[in-house]
Design an enzyme around this catalytic site. Sequence first.
Site, PDB file in Angstrom:
ATOM      1  N   ASP A 107       0.867  -1.173   0.000  1.00  0.00           N
ATOM      2  CA  ASP A 107       0.000   0.000   0.000  1.00  0.00           C
ATOM      3  C   ASP A 107       0.907   1.226   0.000  1.00  0.00           C
ATOM      4  OD1 ASP A 107      -2.382   1.565   0.393  1.00  0.00           O
ATOM      5  OD2 ASP A 107      -3.230  -0.154   1.454  1.00  0.00           O
ATOM      6  N   ASP A 209      -2.999   4.563  -2.364  1.00  0.00           N
ATOM      7  CA  ASP A 209      -4.049   5.150  -1.543  1.00  0.00           C
ATOM      8  C   ASP A 209      -4.476   6.526  -2.076  1.00  0.00           C
ATOM      9  OD1 ASP A 209      -5.394   4.759   1.138  1.00  0.00           O
ATOM     10  OD2 ASP A 209      -4.475   6.715   1.503  1.00  0.00           O
ATOM     11  N   GLU A 251      -6.302   3.951  -6.051  1.00  0.00           N
ATOM     12  CA  GLU A 251      -7.624   4.188  -5.458  1.00  0.00           C
ATOM     13  C   GLU A 251      -8.109   5.580  -5.834  1.00  0.00           C
ATOM     14  OE1 GLU A 251      -9.797   4.315  -1.072  1.00  0.00           O
ATOM     15  OE2 GLU A 251      -7.828   5.207  -1.350  1.00  0.00           O
ATOM     16  N   HIS A 325     -11.250  -2.844   3.228  1.00  0.00           N
ATOM     17  CA  HIS A 325     -11.176  -2.487   4.654  1.00  0.00           C
ATOM     18  C   HIS A 325     -11.964  -1.225   4.989  1.00  0.00           C
ATOM     19  CE1 HIS A 325      -8.380   0.096   2.642  1.00  0.00           C
ATOM     20  NE2 HIS A 325      -8.225   0.810   3.731  1.00  0.00           N
ATOM     21  N   ASP A 326     -12.493  -0.541   3.998  1.00  0.00           N
ATOM     22  CA  ASP A 326     -13.274   0.676   4.232  1.00  0.00           C
ATOM     23  C   ASP A 326     -14.771   0.441   4.057  1.00  0.00           C
ATOM     24  OD1 ASP A 326     -10.933   2.225   4.560  1.00  0.00           O
ATOM     25  OD2 ASP A 326     -10.799   2.602   2.401  1.00  0.00           O
TER      26      ASP A 326
END
Length: 552
Positions: A107, A209, A251, A325-326
């Site tokens: 990440d 990210d 993302e 995870h969000d």
Amino acid sequence: MHSTETQAQGVPKWWHTATGYQIYPRSFCDSNSDGIGDIPGIISKLDHLRDLGIGFIWLSPVYASPMADNGYDISDYMAIAPEYGTHADFDRLVAEAKARGIGIVMDLVVNHSSAVHHWFQAARAATDDPVHDYYVWRDPAPDGGPPSQQRACFGGSAWHFVPEIGKYYLGFFSAEQPDLNWQNPHLRREIYDMMNWWLDKGIAGFRMDVISLIGKDVDAGIFEEGPFLHEYLQEMHRETLAGRDVVTVGESWAVSPETALLYCGRDRQELDMVFQFNHIVEGWDPVHGKWKPRPFDLVAFKRVLNDWQTALADDGWNSLFLSNHDLPRQVSRYGDDGVYRVQSAKMLATVIHMMKGTPFVYQGEEIGMTNVRFTHIDQFRDIETLGHYADAIADGVAPDDFIAGANTNGRDNARTPMQWSADTQAGFTTGTPWIEVNPNHSDINVAADRSDPDGLFDYYQQLIALRKTHAVIVHGQYQPYAKDDPSVVAFTRVLEQEKLVVVANFTGAQLQFHVPDGLTCKGQSLLSNYGPRDALSGIVTLEPFEAFVIAS
Ligand code: GLC
Ligand code: CA
């Protein structure tokens, strides 16, 4: 090479055929009883992932961090968080994963750092320090207040005052996450050097990210997809990624089918894929956002996915996912986490894995983990939930109403510990977990699911294996049917002589489906979550959450 589609999309890549698996390290497996998942814990579970058949792991951040946002606030980009392990552990993870045919995708969180990063500590201490300009500073408004009314993603103002130097800095997410100033070329150089350092260790790529924020023009009030974005992504590609056989996924909460190819078009030299959220946000309230989800609308949901399949049909490449995870657990959000838990989870997986793109599985999805039900705000851990709770209470929202929304769509749903077994703490830890385990681990856990031939793990194994043997799943042309049907998803995939017919009942009711012309077929059952189906014509009865794939 299989077809003109393949040629149009360039040389086949390993990540076209591979399936990704996201690990949120804090919640995956704890090896030393401190209640926090860690890298040795991940290594101990690699056989589970090899058995599943995945090609790469997207590892959520394991860098040094004060963990205000569980590692999405990095204090040292080249250090491993001590609670997660050491560099030796990390190198062992890369090697052990590689031995099982699995790459590690890191990440990359470079829109912002942590406020305790030494750059920021120096930057906030003196305006004449060269790293001061690594961050985004503005003078107070004439009344001494923040330079603009911009709100932070995790609640409160996006501007944070440093009295010692009399300036505000931008923390678009939170005060703990000061935005890096990408307009500073020295900062960009530091980031590229850091990326190369990780790439040289043999990682398989980066998930980037909130990357669509790096080109922002703050004074114009433009944050997403700002004027400098693609210039920086192209520079990043030249300086780090060019010539390396790695995968990149950026993302972006702003990207649309109209802008997608600017990131991942074959002539762009930027990214391989984007994680887009149009299909997720479709289910949010236009005003209150995720905290007030609107009733699920399958027609709108299909329209979004179809638009993406169409936009990237011959160029670019889709990422396919419902969970991360969000986000809430997909079976709770889109399926039925009660009686039809297993059937509906298989149905959702079928739809996602049979579309064109690279599918991603989020930890626990492969056993159908569900949302949790918390009753008190102290059970939540997420900075976003807690920040918005404070805002909501200040606005007069009743605590229970907020908690209901957080249970439906909050990020902690995805972050309760991985359920390995029916043991105390779900086999995640022998200590006290940093966030409560879901009490349903007594029924829903890896050990139970894997020993059930009708379990989800077995079904995911089949989905993941099929794309390695059936080029039509990877490269076939996508054609949607029954677009206005409010209950059924139906599409075909075609590659030369091969054709797949995919049908899924998105509801918990038995229903009659009028088979559209293009779907009429006779062939072989490739996969199904009820009995096998090998033909389709006329009117067929679909069982609750039934899904199947016919090869014709
Ligand atoms: C991304 C991450 C999320 C994080 C945010 C800020 O959206 O997925 O977990 O909180 O960026 O880094
Ligand atoms: Ca631990």
